[in-house]
Design a protein around this motif. Structure first.
Motif, PDB file in Angstrom:
ATOM      1  N   VAL A  38       0.872  -1.177   0.000  1.00 25.24           N
ATOM      2  CA  VAL A  38       0.000   0.000   0.000  1.00 25.24           C
ATOM      3  C   VAL A  38       0.908   1.227   0.000  1.00 25.24           C
ATOM      4  CG1 VAL A  38      -1.830   1.253   1.198  1.00 25.24           C
ATOM      5  CG2 VAL A  38      -1.773  -1.246   1.261  1.00 25.24           C
ATOM      6  N   MET A  39       0.766   2.053  -1.011  1.00 28.41           N
ATOM      7  CA  MET A  39       1.695   3.168  -1.176  1.00 28.41           C
ATOM      8  C   MET A  39       0.976   4.388  -1.742  1.00 28.41           C
ATOM      9  SD  MET A  39       3.758   1.869  -4.593  1.00 28.41           S
ATOM     10  CE  MET A  39       4.665   3.411  -4.695  1.00 28.41           C
ATOM     11  N   SER A  40       1.681   5.505  -1.744  1.00 27.38           N
ATOM     12  CA  SER A  40       1.159   6.734  -2.334  1.00 27.38           C
ATOM     13  C   SER A  40       2.310   7.701  -2.554  1.00 27.38           C
ATOM     14  CB  SER A  40       0.118   7.393  -1.427  1.00 27.38           C
ATOM     15  OG  SER A  40      -0.338   8.603  -2.010  1.00 27.38           O
ATOM     16  N   GLY A  41       2.221   8.472  -3.611  1.00 26.08           N
ATOM     17  CA  GLY A  41       3.226   9.495  -3.844  1.00 26.08           C
ATOM     18  C   GLY A  41       3.044  10.705  -2.958  1.00 26.08           C
ATOM     19  N   LYS A  42       1.942  10.757  -2.217  1.00 26.08           N
ATOM     20  CA  LYS A  42       1.604  11.934  -1.420  1.00 26.08           C
ATOM     21  C   LYS A  42       1.371  11.533   0.033  1.00 26.08           C
ATOM     22  CE  LYS A  42       0.545  16.377  -1.321  1.00 26.08           C
ATOM     23  NZ  LYS A  42       1.553  17.387  -1.674  1.00 26.08           N
ATOM     24  N   GLY A  43       1.885  12.337   0.961  1.00 26.09           N
ATOM     25  CA  GLY A  43       1.606  12.105   2.368  1.00 26.09           C
ATOM     26  C   GLY A  43       0.242  12.647   2.764  1.00 26.09           C
ATOM     27  N   ASP A 149       2.720  -1.612   4.541  1.00 24.03           N
ATOM     28  CA  ASP A 149       2.417  -0.175   4.592  1.00 24.03           C
ATOM     29  C   ASP A 149       3.707   0.603   4.396  1.00 24.03           C
ATOM     30  OD1 ASP A 149       1.069   2.266   5.054  1.00 24.03           O
ATOM     31  OD2 ASP A 149       1.681   2.227   7.154  1.00 24.03           O
ATOM     32  N   CYS A 150       3.774   1.368   3.328  1.00 25.36           N
ATOM     33  CA  CYS A 150       4.979   2.130   2.983  1.00 25.36           C
ATOM     34  C   CYS A 150       4.809   3.610   3.323  1.00 25.36           C
ATOM     35  CB  CYS A 150       5.286   2.015   1.494  1.00 25.36           C
ATOM     36  SG  CYS A 150       5.844   0.387   0.977  1.00 25.36           S
ATOM     37  N   PRO A 151       5.917   4.324   3.544  1.00 27.51           N
ATOM     38  CA  PRO A 151       5.836   5.769   3.710  1.00 27.51           C
ATOM     39  C   PRO A 151       5.509   6.428   2.371  1.00 27.51           C
ATOM     40  CG  PRO A 151       8.123   5.102   3.616  1.00 27.51           C
ATOM     41  CD  PRO A 151       7.309   3.834   3.639  1.00 27.51           C
ATOM     42  N   PRO A 152       5.109   7.697   2.384  1.00 24.76           N
ATOM     43  CA  PRO A 152       4.794   8.360   1.119  1.00 24.76           C
ATOM     44  C   PRO A 152       6.020   8.543   0.244  1.00 24.76           C
ATOM     45  CG  PRO A 152       4.765   9.932   2.939  1.00 24.76           C
ATOM     46  CD  PRO A 152       4.880   8.578   3.548  1.00 24.76           C
ATOM     47  N   GLY A 153       5.788   8.653  -1.048  1.00 25.63           N
ATOM     48  CA  GLY A 153       6.870   8.903  -1.994  1.00 25.63           C
ATOM     49  C   GLY A 153       7.300   7.638  -2.709  1.00 25.63           C
ATOM     50  N   THR A 154       8.340   7.784  -3.498  1.00 24.25           N
ATOM     51  CA  THR A 154       8.862   6.682  -4.314  1.00 24.25           C
ATOM     52  C   THR A 154      10.334   6.465  -3.976  1.00 24.25           C
ATOM     53  OG1 THR A 154       9.271   8.275  -6.106  1.00 24.25           O
ATOM     54  CG2 THR A 154       7.213   7.024  -6.189  1.00 24.25           C
ATOM     55  N   GLY A 155      10.645   6.420  -2.678  1.00 28.58           N
ATOM     56  CA  GLY A 155      12.020   6.317  -2.227  1.00 28.58           C
ATOM     57  C   GLY A 155      12.431   4.913  -1.837  1.00 28.58           C
ATOM     58  N   GLN A 178      -7.943  15.721  -4.621  1.00 27.64           N
ATOM     59  CA  GLN A 178      -7.368  17.001  -5.039  1.00 27.64           C
ATOM     60  C   GLN A 178      -6.273  16.830  -6.087  1.00 27.64           C
ATOM     61  OE1 GLN A 178      -7.550  15.760  -1.893  1.00 27.64           O
ATOM     62  NE2 GLN A 178      -7.537  17.415  -0.390  1.00 27.64           N
ATOM     63  N   ALA A 179      -6.166  17.820  -6.948  1.00 28.02           N
ATOM     64  CA  ALA A 179      -5.174  17.780  -8.028  1.00 28.02           C
ATOM     65  C   ALA A 179      -3.752  17.712  -7.503  1.00 28.02           C
ATOM     66  CB  ALA A 179      -5.347  19.012  -8.929  1.00 28.02           C
ATOM     67  N   VAL A 180      -3.493  18.363  -6.351  1.00 30.79           N
ATOM     68  CA  VAL A 180      -2.130  18.364  -5.816  1.00 30.79           C
ATOM     69  C   VAL A 180      -1.713  16.957  -5.399  1.00 30.79           C
ATOM     70  CG1 VAL A 180      -2.834  18.879  -3.434  1.00 30.79           C
ATOM     71  CG2 VAL A 180      -0.560  19.581  -4.237  1.00 30.79           C
ATOM     72  N   ALA A 181      -2.661  16.136  -4.964  1.00 30.53           N
ATOM     73  CA  ALA A 181      -2.358  14.742  -4.638  1.00 30.53           C
ATOM     74  C   ALA A 181      -2.256  13.904  -5.903  1.00 30.53           C
ATOM     75  CB  ALA A 181      -3.437  14.174  -3.716  1.00 30.53           C
ATOM     76  N   ILE A 182      -3.156  14.148  -6.844  1.00 36.91           N
ATOM     77  CA  ILE A 182      -3.165  13.375  -8.088  1.00 36.91           C
ATOM     78  C   ILE A 182      -1.836  13.496  -8.816  1.00 36.91           C
ATOM     79  CG2 ILE A 182      -4.217  13.197 -10.376  1.00 36.91           C
ATOM     80  CD1 ILE A 182      -5.970  12.091  -8.141  1.00 36.91           C
ATOM     81  N   ASP A 183      -1.249  14.691  -8.819  1.00 37.02           N
ATOM     82  CA  ASP A 183       0.034  14.892  -9.500  1.00 37.02           C
ATOM     83  C   ASP A 183       1.110  13.958  -8.946  1.00 37.02           C
ATOM     84  OD1 ASP A 183      -1.031  16.827 -11.126  1.00 37.02           O
ATOM     85  OD2 ASP A 183      -0.283  18.523  -9.937  1.00 37.02           O
ATOM     86  N   ASP A 184       1.177  13.849  -7.617  1.00 30.52           N
ATOM     87  CA  ASP A 184       2.191  12.989  -6.998  1.00 30.52           C
ATOM     88  C   ASP A 184       1.863  11.516  -7.171  1.00 30.52           C
ATOM     89  OD1 ASP A 184       3.732  15.117  -6.156  1.00 30.52           O
ATOM     90  OD2 ASP A 184       2.774  15.261  -4.199  1.00 30.52           O
ATOM     91  N   VAL A 185       0.600  11.167  -7.096  1.00 33.22           N
ATOM     92  CA  VAL A 185       0.205   9.766  -7.226  1.00 33.22           C
ATOM     93  C   VAL A 185       0.463   9.265  -8.644  1.00 33.22           C
ATOM     94  CG1 VAL A 185      -1.768   8.196  -7.146  1.00 33.22           C
ATOM     95  CG2 VAL A 185      -1.434   9.879  -5.337  1.00 33.22           C
ATOM     96  N   VAL A 189       2.388   5.558 -10.050  1.00 31.75           N
ATOM     97  CA  VAL A 189       2.057   4.617 -11.120  1.00 31.75           C
ATOM     98  C   VAL A 189       3.275   4.376 -12.001  1.00 31.75           C
ATOM     99  CG1 VAL A 189       0.596   4.195 -13.139  1.00 31.75           C
ATOM    100  CG2 VAL A 189      -0.378   5.287 -11.096  1.00 31.75           C
ATOM    101  N   THR A 190       3.938   5.456 -12.386  1.00 30.53           N
ATOM    102  CA  THR A 190       5.144   5.340 -13.208  1.00 30.53           C
ATOM    103  C   THR A 190       6.231   4.565 -12.478  1.00 30.53           C
ATOM    104  OG1 THR A 190       4.618   7.476 -14.222  1.00 30.53           O
ATOM    105  CG2 THR A 190       6.855   6.656 -14.511  1.00 30.53           C
TER     106      THR A 190
END
Length: 283
Positions: A38-43, A149-155, A178-185, A189-190
């Motif tokens: 479970v991950m996300s590009g946004k905190g 459960d992963c921390p936010p980001g792609t690190g 929100q768009a600001v979250a969508i941009d990071d998420v 995917v990439t």
């Protein structure tokens, strides 16, 4: 000649040790049927809450589930499950995960920190070593699911988890509308595609507000961002979880929302997600 034999023996030592570690890791992972990161590009999107409730919901189906928290710098799973005071039993060759209920076992660095105010200042290789240890040394046993459960980001943490678990580890990517979250998420995917990690889908959290009086769902943020991103990136859309103040309170107080509020719209969405995931892996 003797010197050459000694040199050869010394050179083989580390290789043999590494082979043993790889064999142990492979054996542990081979006893886990399904692995979900479970991950996300946004905190701040509720990723840990989703991971904890998803793991609990799967365990409530009678499935054997492990929940691994690899957020080194901000482990929150112990608090979410009211396990903050628990400590795992550690032997020389294995670590016993902390039980929650009958079918759910949990491991987190948070169990091992003597002070919850202590900062963990680690670089990438140390983080990967910890995640490897949690995968190969924790006595998970035979599991239907391991939820990570992963921390936010792609690190380092999501990369290490996906690489160590192999190409059969699947990702759930959590976003808010929100768009600001969508941009990071979108970057998440990439990221998964670059690692050849299969994506179970995108889950939109806080997709509307559940009125406490009438249970009507009101869109206080932009709606449809997660579904739109799923369509744009050609990945499945797993559904929308409405915002409910009780979800926040449950996390702060350490009780699992899907267990204490099973009839609420947010819990129903999470329970449906668990049913959808378990149904997709049958057979």
């Amino acid at each position: 000649m003797q010197d050459l034999k000694m040199a050869s023996s010394c050179a083989c030592g580390p290789d043999k040790d590494q082979q043993d570690k790889e064999a142990k890791l492979k054996n542990k992972l081979g006893r886990i049927k399904n692995k979900i990161v479970v991950m996300s590009g946004k905190g701040g999107v509720g990723k840990s809450t989703v991971a904890a409730n998803l793991a609990a919901a799967l365990s409530m189906q009678g499935l054997k589930v492990g929940l691994l928290d690899v957020d080194v710098h901000g482990p929150s799973i112990p608090r979410l499950l009211s396990l903050s005071t628990e400590r795992p039993h550690i032997e020389k060759d294995y670590i016993e995960p902390v039980p929650w209920g009958r079918n759910l076992w949990v491991m987190s660095l948070g169990f091992m920190l003597p002070d919850n105010r202590e900062a963990v200042i680690w670089r990438g290789p140390v983080k990967m070593g910890l995640i490897r240890q949690f995968l190969q040394d924790v006595a998970w046993g035979d599991l239907d699911y391991l939820i990570v459960d992963c921390p936010p980001g792609t690190g380092d943490e999501p990369m290490s988890a996906l690489q160590l678990m192999g190409n059969d580890a699947e990702a759930i990517i959590v976003t808010t509308p929100q768009a600001v979250a969508i941009d990071d998420v979108r970057r998440s995917v990439t990221f998964c595609r670059e690692l050849d990690a299969p994506i179970l889908g995108i889950l939109e959290n806080m997709g509307g507000y559940t009125c406490p009086k009438c249970n009507e769902i009101l869109n206080i943020f932009n709606s449809g961002g997660g579904e739109g991103l799923s369509s744009e990136m050609d990945v499945p859309f797993l559904g929308r979880i409405p915002l409910d103040p009780e979800v926040v309170r449950s996390g702060d107080e350490g009780y699992i929302y899907v267990k204490t509020h099973p009839e609420s719209p947010a819990a129903q969405a999470l329970l449906k997600l668990a049913e959808q995931i378990s149904a997709s892996h049958k057979g």
